[in-house]
Design a protein around this motif. Sequence first.
Motif, mmCIF file in Angstrom:
data_model
loop_
_atom_site.group_PDB
_atom_site.id
_atom_site.type_symbol
_atom_site.label_atom_id
_atom_site.label_comp_id
_atom_site.label_asym_id
_atom_site.label_seq_id
_atom_site.Cartn_x
_atom_site.Cartn_y
_atom_site.Cartn_z
ATOM 1 N N THR A 30 135.758 48.217 71.771
ATOM 2 C CA THR A 30 136.327 46.926 71.403
ATOM 3 C C THR A 30 135.535 46.328 70.247
ATOM 4 O O THR A 30 134.373 46.685 70.024
ATOM 5 C CB THR A 30 136.328 45.951 72.601
ATOM 6 N N PRO A 31 136.165 45.425 69.481
ATOM 7 C CA PRO A 31 135.422 44.794 68.380
ATOM 8 C C PRO A 31 134.123 44.167 68.903
ATOM 9 O O PRO A 31 134.096 43.597 69.992
ATOM 10 C CB PRO A 31 136.380 43.722 67.876
ATOM 11 N N TYR A 32 133.057 44.316 68.161
ATOM 12 C CA TYR A 32 131.728 43.785 68.478
ATOM 13 C C TYR A 32 131.018 44.541 69.601
ATOM 14 O O TYR A 32 129.924 44.168 69.990
ATOM 15 C CB TYR A 32 131.778 42.282 68.783
ATOM 16 N N ALA A 33 131.624 45.588 70.142
ATOM 17 C CA ALA A 33 130.942 46.428 71.134
ATOM 18 C C ALA A 33 130.082 47.446 70.395
ATOM 19 O O ALA A 33 130.114 47.543 69.160
ATOM 20 C CB ALA A 33 131.966 47.129 72.026
ATOM 21 N N GLU A 34 129.334 48.229 71.140
ATOM 22 C CA GLU A 34 128.436 49.221 70.539
ATOM 23 C C GLU A 34 129.198 50.312 69.784
ATOM 24 O O GLU A 34 128.751 50.812 68.777
ATOM 25 C CB GLU A 34 127.574 49.859 71.624
ATOM 26 N N GLY A 35 130.366 50.705 70.291
ATOM 27 C CA GLY A 35 131.147 51.763 69.669
ATOM 28 C C GLY A 35 130.872 53.116 70.301
ATOM 29 O O GLY A 35 130.014 53.250 71.172
ATOM 30 N N MET A 36 131.602 54.105 69.840
ATOM 31 C CA MET A 36 131.440 55.473 70.335
ATOM 32 C C MET A 36 131.339 56.426 69.155
ATOM 33 O O MET A 36 131.947 56.203 68.109
ATOM 34 C CB MET A 36 132.646 55.887 71.186
ATOM 35 N N LYS A 37 130.607 57.502 69.353
ATOM 36 C CA LYS A 37 130.522 58.544 68.330
ATOM 37 C C LYS A 37 131.820 59.335 68.316
ATOM 38 O O LYS A 37 132.526 59.419 69.323
ATOM 39 C CB LYS A 37 129.343 59.468 68.606
ATOM 40 N N GLN A 38 132.111 59.943 67.166
ATOM 41 C CA GLN A 38 133.371 60.683 67.027
ATOM 42 C C GLN A 38 133.490 61.803 68.043
ATOM 43 O O GLN A 38 134.570 62.040 68.586
ATOM 44 C CB GLN A 38 133.536 61.210 65.613
ATOM 45 N N ALA A 39 132.398 62.487 68.356
ATOM 46 C CA ALA A 39 132.452 63.584 69.331
ATOM 47 C C ALA A 39 132.807 63.055 70.715
ATOM 48 O O ALA A 39 133.547 63.705 71.458
ATOM 49 C CB ALA A 39 131.123 64.331 69.372
ATOM 50 N N GLU A 74 144.024 52.438 57.581
ATOM 51 C CA GLU A 74 145.102 51.567 58.052
ATOM 52 C C GLU A 74 144.555 50.232 58.584
ATOM 53 O O GLU A 74 145.328 49.382 59.031
ATOM 54 C CB GLU A 74 145.894 52.268 59.162
ATOM 55 N N GLY A 75 143.228 50.060 58.574
ATOM 56 C CA GLY A 75 142.607 48.830 59.041
ATOM 57 C C GLY A 75 142.554 48.690 60.551
ATOM 58 O O GLY A 75 142.342 47.592 61.066
ATOM 59 N N LYS A 76 142.700 49.803 61.266
ATOM 60 C CA LYS A 76 142.744 49.754 62.731
ATOM 61 C C LYS A 76 141.392 49.985 63.391
ATOM 62 O O LYS A 76 141.145 49.480 64.487
ATOM 63 C CB LYS A 76 143.748 50.774 63.268
ATOM 64 N N VAL A 77 140.533 50.758 62.765
ATOM 65 C CA VAL A 77 139.208 51.038 63.311
ATOM 66 C C VAL A 77 138.174 50.889 62.202
ATOM 67 O O VAL A 77 138.512 50.867 61.014
ATOM 68 C CB VAL A 77 139.100 52.450 63.945
ATOM 69 N N PRO A 81 127.957 51.527 59.698
ATOM 70 C CA PRO A 81 127.238 52.400 58.752
ATOM 71 C C PRO A 81 125.856 52.824 59.235
ATOM 72 O O PRO A 81 125.345 53.833 58.783
ATOM 73 C CB PRO A 81 127.141 51.549 57.479
ATOM 74 N N ILE A 82 125.289 52.089 60.166
ATOM 75 C CA ILE A 82 123.951 52.421 60.657
ATOM 76 C C ILE A 82 124.014 53.355 61.864
ATOM 77 O O ILE A 82 123.401 54.418 61.880
ATOM 78 C CB ILE A 82 123.151 51.139 61.003
ATOM 79 N N THR A 83 124.785 52.965 62.879
ATOM 80 C CA THR A 83 124.850 53.778 64.102
ATOM 81 C C THR A 83 125.845 54.925 63.994
ATOM 82 O O THR A 83 125.800 55.844 64.797
ATOM 83 C CB THR A 83 125.260 52.923 65.314
ATOM 84 N N LYS A 84 126.764 54.852 63.046
ATOM 85 C CA LYS A 84 127.816 55.857 62.844
ATOM 86 C C LYS A 84 128.835 55.861 63.995
ATOM 87 O O LYS A 84 129.596 56.801 64.155
ATOM 88 C CB LYS A 84 127.257 57.265 62.672
ATOM 89 N N LYS A 85 128.849 54.786 64.787
ATOM 90 C CA LYS A 85 129.773 54.698 65.916
ATOM 91 C C LYS A 85 131.021 53.937 65.481
ATOM 92 O O LYS A 85 130.994 53.082 64.608
ATOM 93 C CB LYS A 85 129.104 54.016 67.110
ATOM 94 N N TRP A 86 132.134 54.256 66.163
ATOM 95 C CA TRP A 86 133.443 53.721 65.825
ATOM 96 C C TRP A 86 133.880 52.669 66.828
ATOM 97 O O TRP A 86 133.659 52.813 68.030
ATOM 98 C CB TRP A 86 134.467 54.844 65.813
ATOM 99 N N THR A 87 134.533 51.612 66.321
ATOM 100 C CA THR A 87 135.133 50.578 67.164
ATOM 101 C C THR A 87 136.501 50.228 66.595
ATOM 102 O O THR A 87 136.823 50.560 65.457
ATOM 103 C CB THR A 87 134.293 49.287 67.203
ATOM 104 N N VAL A 88 137.288 49.524 67.383
ATOM 105 C CA VAL A 88 138.544 48.970 66.904
ATOM 106 C C VAL A 88 138.188 47.840 65.949
ATOM 107 O O VAL A 88 137.250 47.082 66.183
ATOM 108 C CB VAL A 88 139.400 48.461 68.094
ATOM 109 N N ALA A 89 138.915 47.731 64.866
ATOM 110 C CA ALA A 89 138.633 46.699 63.852
ATOM 111 C C ALA A 89 138.993 45.314 64.344
ATOM 112 O O ALA A 89 139.801 45.139 65.201
ATOM 113 C CB ALA A 89 139.385 47.016 62.569
#
Length: 89
Positions: A30-39, A74-77, A81-89
């Motif tokens: 979710t936005p502002y969460a830690e995020g997840m790695k692509q793997a 598409e502005g969705k995720v 740049p530091i953690t390389k983890k992905w979140t919803v935008a």
Amino acid sequence: MNNHLSAGIKLRNEIKALVYDFMKSTAECTPYAEGMKQAEIFRACGLDWGEYPNATSSNQQYWIVALLRELESEGKVKRDPITKKWTVA
């Protein structure tokens, strides 16, 4: 367009929707969460075929980079740049 190419495009769009739906429904993405790695996203969506010679699980997950970059364009995720983890935008 041949049937295989058309079917492949359809599959890519379905998998992109699957990944985006997963990310929207996962607390870590979710936005502002830690995020997840692509793997982690790749495996959690059931896209890993397991370990094979010359096709390890680690190697298989690299194609998801294009999918995540497509969602990013598409502005969705977004990717931190530091953690390389992905979140919803």
